[in-house]
Design a protein around this motif. Sequence first.
Motif, PDB file in Angstrom:
ATOM      1  N   MET A   1       9.144  23.743  22.212  1.00  0.00           N
ATOM      2  CA  MET A   1       9.292  25.084  21.690  1.00  0.00           C
ATOM      3  C   MET A   1      10.611  25.160  20.912  1.00  0.00           C
ATOM      4  O   MET A   1      11.647  24.716  21.383  1.00  0.00           O
ATOM      5  CB  MET A   1       9.287  26.085  22.839  1.00  0.00           C
ATOM      6  CG  MET A   1       9.385  27.514  22.376  1.00  0.00           C
ATOM      7  SD  MET A   1       9.375  28.703  23.727  1.00  0.00           S
ATOM      8  CE  MET A   1       7.786  28.428  24.439  1.00  0.00           C
ATOM      9  N   SER A   2      10.575  25.702  19.734  1.00  0.00           N
ATOM     10  CA  SER A   2      11.737  25.773  18.859  1.00  0.00           C
ATOM     11  C   SER A   2      12.906  26.487  19.527  1.00  0.00           C
ATOM     12  O   SER A   2      12.759  27.540  20.138  1.00  0.00           O
ATOM     13  CB  SER A   2      11.363  26.518  17.574  1.00  0.00           C
ATOM     14  OG  SER A   2      12.509  26.755  16.792  1.00  0.00           O
ATOM     15  N   LEU A   3      14.079  25.889  19.388  1.00  0.00           N
ATOM     16  CA  LEU A   3      15.290  26.497  19.937  1.00  0.00           C
ATOM     17  C   LEU A   3      16.086  27.221  18.864  1.00  0.00           C
ATOM     18  O   LEU A   3      17.279  27.461  19.016  1.00  0.00           O
ATOM     19  CB  LEU A   3      16.146  25.433  20.618  1.00  0.00           C
ATOM     20  CG  LEU A   3      15.552  24.867  21.906  1.00  0.00           C
ATOM     21  CD1 LEU A   3      16.415  23.742  22.459  1.00  0.00           C
ATOM     22  CD2 LEU A   3      15.367  25.950  22.951  1.00  0.00           C
ATOM     23  N   VAL A   4      15.426  27.579  17.749  1.00  0.00           N
ATOM     24  CA  VAL A   4      16.094  28.338  16.694  1.00  0.00           C
ATOM     25  C   VAL A   4      15.446  29.704  16.483  1.00  0.00           C
ATOM     26  O   VAL A   4      15.800  30.419  15.569  1.00  0.00           O
ATOM     27  CB  VAL A   4      16.150  27.562  15.354  1.00  0.00           C
ATOM     28  CG1 VAL A   4      16.926  26.273  15.521  1.00  0.00           C
ATOM     29  CG2 VAL A   4      14.768  27.271  14.810  1.00  0.00           C
ATOM     30  N   ARG A   5      14.530  30.090  17.353  1.00  0.00           N
ATOM     31  CA  ARG A   5      13.904  31.404  17.215  1.00  0.00           C
ATOM     32  C   ARG A   5      14.756  32.449  17.928  1.00  0.00           C
ATOM     33  O   ARG A   5      15.499  32.135  18.855  1.00  0.00           O
ATOM     34  CB  ARG A   5      12.477  31.389  17.735  1.00  0.00           C
ATOM     35  CG  ARG A   5      12.326  31.011  19.160  1.00  0.00           C
ATOM     36  CD  ARG A   5      10.873  30.721  19.546  1.00  0.00           C
ATOM     37  NE  ARG A   5      10.834  30.062  20.820  1.00  0.00           N
ATOM     38  CZ  ARG A   5      10.926  30.687  21.986  1.00  0.00           C
ATOM     39  NH1 ARG A   5      11.037  31.984  22.022  1.00  0.00           N
ATOM     40  NH2 ARG A   5      10.908  30.012  23.113  1.00  0.00           N
ATOM     41  N   PRO A   6      14.664  33.709  17.532  1.00  0.00           N
ATOM     42  CA  PRO A   6      15.510  34.758  18.113  1.00  0.00           C
ATOM     43  C   PRO A   6      15.281  34.958  19.608  1.00  0.00           C
ATOM     44  O   PRO A   6      14.191  34.731  20.134  1.00  0.00           O
ATOM     45  CB  PRO A   6      15.095  36.017  17.337  1.00  0.00           C
ATOM     46  CG  PRO A   6      14.485  35.513  16.077  1.00  0.00           C
ATOM     47  CD  PRO A   6      13.846  34.202  16.420  1.00  0.00           C
ATOM     48  N   ILE A   7      16.325  35.406  20.264  1.00  0.00           N
ATOM     49  CA  ILE A   7      16.269  35.788  21.672  1.00  0.00           C
ATOM     50  C   ILE A   7      15.602  37.163  21.753  1.00  0.00           C
ATOM     51  O   ILE A   7      15.825  38.014  20.894  1.00  0.00           O
ATOM     52  CB  ILE A   7      17.694  35.856  22.257  1.00  0.00           C
ATOM     53  CG1 ILE A   7      18.376  34.490  22.164  1.00  0.00           C
ATOM     54  CG2 ILE A   7      17.682  36.369  23.698  1.00  0.00           C
ATOM     55  CD1 ILE A   7      19.868  34.516  22.404  1.00  0.00           C
ATOM     56  N   LEU A  54      23.055  30.202  23.237  1.00  0.00           N
ATOM     57  CA  LEU A  54      23.274  31.609  22.914  1.00  0.00           C
ATOM     58  C   LEU A  54      22.654  32.542  23.954  1.00  0.00           C
ATOM     59  O   LEU A  54      23.200  33.624  24.225  1.00  0.00           O
ATOM     60  CB  LEU A  54      22.757  31.916  21.512  1.00  0.00           C
ATOM     61  CG  LEU A  54      23.539  31.216  20.395  1.00  0.00           C
ATOM     62  CD1 LEU A  54      22.857  31.423  19.055  1.00  0.00           C
ATOM     63  CD2 LEU A  54      24.990  31.670  20.344  1.00  0.00           C
ATOM     64  N   THR A  55      21.553  32.138  24.586  1.00  0.00           N
ATOM     65  CA  THR A  55      20.990  32.944  25.670  1.00  0.00           C
ATOM     66  C   THR A  55      21.978  33.001  26.828  1.00  0.00           C
ATOM     67  O   THR A  55      22.205  34.056  27.423  1.00  0.00           O
ATOM     68  CB  THR A  55      19.629  32.382  26.130  1.00  0.00           C
ATOM     69  OG1 THR A  55      18.724  32.423  25.030  1.00  0.00           O
ATOM     70  CG2 THR A  55      19.052  33.187  27.281  1.00  0.00           C
ATOM     71  N   ALA A  78      20.965  41.608  19.842  1.00  0.00           N
ATOM     72  CA  ALA A  78      20.992  41.765  18.380  1.00  0.00           C
ATOM     73  C   ALA A  78      22.236  41.116  17.790  1.00  0.00           C
ATOM     74  O   ALA A  78      22.157  40.420  16.759  1.00  0.00           O
ATOM     75  CB  ALA A  78      20.923  43.244  18.013  1.00  0.00           C
ATOM     76  N   LEU A  79      23.379  41.304  18.420  1.00  0.00           N
ATOM     77  CA  LEU A  79      24.618  40.693  17.923  1.00  0.00           C
ATOM     78  C   LEU A  79      24.552  39.172  18.011  1.00  0.00           C
ATOM     79  O   LEU A  79      24.935  38.470  17.081  1.00  0.00           O
ATOM     80  CB  LEU A  79      25.819  41.212  18.723  1.00  0.00           C
ATOM     81  CG  LEU A  79      26.181  42.672  18.517  1.00  0.00           C
ATOM     82  CD1 LEU A  79      27.223  43.121  19.538  1.00  0.00           C
ATOM     83  CD2 LEU A  79      26.678  42.907  17.095  1.00  0.00           C
ATOM     84  N   THR A  80      24.050  38.676  19.121  1.00  0.00           N
ATOM     85  CA  THR A  80      23.990  37.230  19.331  1.00  0.00           C
ATOM     86  C   THR A  80      22.958  36.568  18.426  1.00  0.00           C
ATOM     87  O   THR A  80      23.185  35.452  17.933  1.00  0.00           O
ATOM     88  CB  THR A  80      23.709  36.924  20.814  1.00  0.00           C
ATOM     89  OG1 THR A  80      24.731  37.541  21.604  1.00  0.00           O
ATOM     90  CG2 THR A  80      23.693  35.429  21.079  1.00  0.00           C
ATOM     91  N   ASN A  81      21.844  37.236  18.162  1.00  0.00           N
ATOM     92  CA  ASN A  81      20.832  36.655  17.272  1.00  0.00           C
ATOM     93  C   ASN A  81      21.371  36.412  15.867  1.00  0.00           C
ATOM     94  O   ASN A  81      20.854  35.561  15.138  1.00  0.00           O
ATOM     95  CB  ASN A  81      19.577  37.526  17.234  1.00  0.00           C
ATOM     96  CG  ASN A  81      18.632  37.206  18.375  1.00  0.00           C
ATOM     97  OD1 ASN A  81      18.646  36.104  18.928  1.00  0.00           O
ATOM     98  ND2 ASN A  81      17.804  38.167  18.730  1.00  0.00           N
TER      99      ASN A  81
END
Length: 194
Positions: A1-7, A54-55, A78-81
């Motif tokens: 699973m991609s680790l570049v998709r938004p949280i 980032l999570t 939102a800030l972290t994404n």
Amino acid sequence: MSLVRPITRLDIKGPAIYSHIRDDYRNRVIALKRARRILLGDKVELVFDNRLTLTMQVEEICRLENLTRDDQIETEIALTNQLMPTESSLAATLFVPLPQDEKIQQELRALVGLDEHVILHLGGHAIRADFERGRSTEDKISAVQYLRFPLTADDRAALQQAGTKIEIEIDHPNYRQRVTCADELRASLAGDYA
């Protein structure tokens, strides 16, 4: 699973649940970051981020600030994404881990303009970093910087190839460093897109 998709909100456990899994989660992220941390001399380090790192950052902020309401957590997400790597860019955090003494301001002033002098060499392609705006001025720089390296389709393909050489360079007039990275970094970054 991609680790570049938004949280998303579903990814964040919140302080009550996270506290029970924190040690295991932190150990997992620390192990991941070993391959993704590059020391550039004695004044700068760079860590490549992904969804997992980032999570954990969101979870730690929620824990430290006791954020439990959905609106508070959504704001942090939102800030972290905004720091998340994308299909067309790698993302990293640059630290200037200087000692906390009277010389710190002098050391940071010497690095003003660093945000124009960080380069990723991916195979034969040099990619100059794009830094987040507002973290430096003409006479001051923050000790923590967020940056991106834009990627072309060819760059992404090179990242997937075992043995593609990766180097990080700083060509600042007051601080010059160039580090050849282990293939473990390339493999970890490539894995983000799996």
